[in-house]
Design a protein around this motif. Sequence first.
Motif, PDB file in Angstrom:
ATOM      1  N   SER A 150      -2.480  10.276   0.909  1.00 18.89           N
ATOM      2  CA  SER A 150      -2.545   9.235  -0.114  1.00 18.89           C
ATOM      3  C   SER A 150      -3.212   9.750  -1.378  1.00 18.89           C
ATOM      4  N   ASN A 151      -4.358  10.420  -1.241  1.00 22.31           N
ATOM      5  CA  ASN A 151      -5.034  10.970  -2.421  1.00 22.31           C
ATOM      6  C   ASN A 151      -4.211  12.069  -3.079  1.00 22.31           C
ATOM      7  N   CYS A 190      -6.689   1.463  -7.527  1.00 27.97           N
ATOM      8  CA  CYS A 190      -7.139   0.747  -6.345  1.00 27.97           C
ATOM      9  C   CYS A 190      -6.722   1.403  -5.044  1.00 27.97           C
ATOM     10  N   LYS A 191      -5.955   2.488  -5.118  1.00 29.35           N
ATOM     11  CA  LYS A 191      -5.493   3.160  -3.908  1.00 29.35           C
ATOM     12  C   LYS A 191      -6.260   4.450  -3.607  1.00 29.35           C
ATOM     13  N   LEU A 210     -13.918  13.006  -1.622  1.00 28.17           N
ATOM     14  CA  LEU A 210     -12.554  12.525  -1.397  1.00 28.17           C
ATOM     15  C   LEU A 210     -11.937  13.268  -0.223  1.00 28.17           C
ATOM     16  N   SER A 225      -6.403  13.606   2.047  1.00 35.28           N
ATOM     17  CA  SER A 225      -5.391  12.778   2.702  1.00 35.28           C
ATOM     18  C   SER A 225      -4.094  12.804   1.905  1.00 35.28           C
ATOM     19  N   GLU A 231      -8.899   6.791  -2.004  1.00 35.31           N
ATOM     20  CA  GLU A 231      -9.661   6.829  -0.763  1.00 35.31           C
ATOM     21  C   GLU A 231     -10.849   7.778  -0.941  1.00 35.31           C
ATOM     22  N   LEU A 232     -12.027   7.332  -0.556  1.00 36.83           N
ATOM     23  CA  LEU A 232     -13.220   8.168  -0.698  1.00 36.83           C
ATOM     24  C   LEU A 232     -14.195   7.856   0.417  1.00 36.83           C
ATOM     25  N   TYR A 233     -15.004   8.865   0.756  1.00 31.30           N
ATOM     26  CA  TYR A 233     -16.049   8.710   1.762  1.00 31.30           C
ATOM     27  C   TYR A 233     -17.328   8.153   1.147  1.00 31.30           C
ATOM     28  N   TRP A 239       0.848  -1.181   0.000  1.00 34.80           N
ATOM     29  CA  TRP A 239       0.000   0.000   0.000  1.00 34.80           C
ATOM     30  C   TRP A 239       0.885   1.233   0.000  1.00 34.80           C
ATOM     31  N   LYS A 296     -12.496  17.579   3.380  1.00 32.81           N
ATOM     32  CA  LYS A 296     -12.746  16.783   2.176  1.00 32.81           C
ATOM     33  C   LYS A 296     -13.115  17.705   1.031  1.00 32.81           C
TER      34      LYS A 296
END
Length: 335
Positions: free
Chosen positions: A123-124, A209-210, A118, A121, A212-214, A76, A180
């Motif tokens: 990561s995003n 695939c990585k 989104l 973060s 991130e979302l609410y 990850w 967000k």
Amino acid sequence: LNDQKMASLFIIPSLISKLFQKMIDIIVQLIVASLVLLGYLFLSLFLYVVLREIIVPEKIHLRPVHFFFHPACREWSASVPCGPSDCNYPMALVDLTPNRKPILASRQPYRVTVELDLPESPSNAAIGMFTVNMTMLSEKGRAVTTSLRPCMLHYRSALLQLVDTVARMLPLLFGSSEQKQTIEVVLFDNFIDNFNDPLVSIKITLLNCKVELYTASVKLEAELSGLTYYLYYYPVTMAMVLGLLIFVILTLCTFSIWARRCRRELQQRMGLRRQASRQSRTGSRRVGARTTQPETVQGRQPSQRSNRDSSPEAVQPDPPPSPAGQTVLRQRLSQ
């Protein structure tokens, strides 16, 4: 004089009763006409509402999107690329037939948008741009059309993020606000559903695939134009215009039917009057012929008698005088 006074006493109440009866008839006719017009008004408004419900489609269809995936990536980390051999992409299948009926109107263009919540973060932010894939599936199970659009978080510097965090510190602490961004991705600008093979579901895939979302949702918004545009955005004005038009049409139809009926009744009355006049004329001629026949007979009798008297058979000349008589006549003439 007493007879005239008594007659006037009887005539005046009859005239008053007739006038009162005419006034009652006029009032009843006015009430009936007003009720008919009021009924036509309500009927025109009802027809306008039905027409608006039939013509104007639902403006916005909003459906939630629930992604599912199986994380099978080796590591990850944003630096490691994600491919179909390593993991499955987040995918969702949105049903557009909640009541076993298609929700989209045929021959109506729609704007299809995916809304992604989104988080801001790391990561995003490290992922950057990713692709959203949408496939329209028909009732027969075939892919009608496919669209791919890029998507990413809006850039915000570290100083701007710090100022925004300090300004919203209390709402963030109490949980009434979140860090967000809501990203709207337009997949189709002018999508038209096919009536013979309607749309039943939408397949949405995030080609990373990585991510991130609410939450996520898909919005199908009808692009209205022409009469549907005015019916949707100006309902009161169009209700006045179309309601008045329907009211006038109903009134004219009723008036034309009433005029035809009155014309037929008038023609029937005229025909009856003509028949009565013809019958009266023929009756008067027959009566006149019957009355003139005895007069003519009585008038003919003296003429026949005079003719009989004046005929040569009726007038007989005097016989010639004898010789003695002739001599006597001569003596008298000579004297």
